[in-house]
Design an enzyme around this catalytic site. Sequence first.
Site, PDB file in Angstrom:
ATOM      1  CD  GLU A  73      -2.545   1.128   2.759  1.00  0.00           C
ATOM      2  OE1 GLU A  73      -2.070   0.498   3.720  1.00  0.00           O
ATOM      3  OE2 GLU A  73      -3.625   1.724   2.816  1.00  0.00           O
ATOM      4  CE  LYS A 154      -7.549   0.994   3.575  1.00  0.00           C
ATOM      5  NZ  LYS A 154      -6.629   1.795   4.422  1.00  0.00           N
ATOM      6  CB  CYS A 207      -4.193  -1.736   4.373  1.00  0.00           C
ATOM      7  SG  CYS A 207      -3.382  -1.397   5.944  1.00  0.00           S
TER       8      CYS A 207
END
Length: 351
Positions: A73, A154, A207
């Site tokens: 990330e 995300k 993540c």
Amino acid sequence: MFLRTRTLARFRPLLSPVYIPTYRSFSSTTAIMTKVAVAQILSTHDVKHNLAVSAKVVRDAVAEGAKAVFLPEAADFIARSAQETFELSAPLSKHEYTKGLQALAKELGVVISAGVHDLPEAYENDDEPESSLRVYNTHVLIGTDGELLARYRKIHLFDVELQQAAGADGVVPAPKRTGESDRVRPGKEIVPPVAVNGLGKVGLEICYDLRFPELHIIQTRLGAQILTFPSAFTLKTGKDHWATLLRGIAIQFQVYVLASAQYGAHNPQRSSWGEALAFDPWGRQLGRLRSVEDDGDKASIDKVYAEGGEYFLTDIDLDTVTSTRKQIPLAFQKRTDIYGVVGKELPPHPI
Ligand SMILES: O=C(O)CNC(=O)[C@H](CS)NC(=O)CCC(=O)C(=O)O
């Protein structure tokens, strides 16, 4: 009865037994193993440097036979403020770091996954006010011709307040707040798994997403055989949650889990845990890189990382997905007749 029918109708596309073709070919296929590299680097606000470090990892891994390389990330940069995050971000069509990786993927004929920060393209209709400094936290998957195979933004943002341990004086500091949504716009879409030669179907997450099993359910129902988590975990949650959650996902969803990581001190305010990991669908650990806790002398290790990243190589064998799912056929034992409420109808968790 009415509710159940409606619920099933809504989820029907996700409930089709997508695994069946794999089962049929189980006894006749010969194993196809594909070597991949899972990396960890220490990104800073210096995009050119981060690209050079990333490129070195990719070149070295390809020289050792990797067909795909997984970078963490925010591989493009970790900034020192929301303002800097915005200034360093760009639409992907003009994104220096991503374009650099695309050229490299084409040159080497390798697949690259990486976390980057992007802004909407000119043609995109974004709800965000003009004055906003917020960007997208994005996972790009680049194909062997340098093309963008997928772009996942995300959807779960890391807005938390973590309690801190008491200091030597016994005083407990105020909780440490991380407000990712101060600088990041939430993504609006789940990207269906991407079929990649030799790897099967690759599901893209990022993540903090790993804490939301609903996303893994959807990804695996859509056929994902690998779930990927480019990450930058905190030191506190890295220590207690990271490896356990990842192994649990591999076992519970019977997928390969590839988790690349940021490692070390990005700037005086921010450090990441490291510990890039991979698990096979049985939950066996395939590779692991060091966490900051493994390294007593952080400063010297950070120096190593500032000069280059690390990676481990592992083989993806889709027969392991099939054989695991055949031995323990979870997908066919779901009680969707009973838990059809999971999803929109579920009320928020009472705190
Ligand atoms: O800020 C950037 O530029 C890149 N983004 C991140 O590093 C994100 C948001 S702060 N980090 C996480 O999601 C950590 C999750 C985590 O540590 C946990 O779930 O425990």
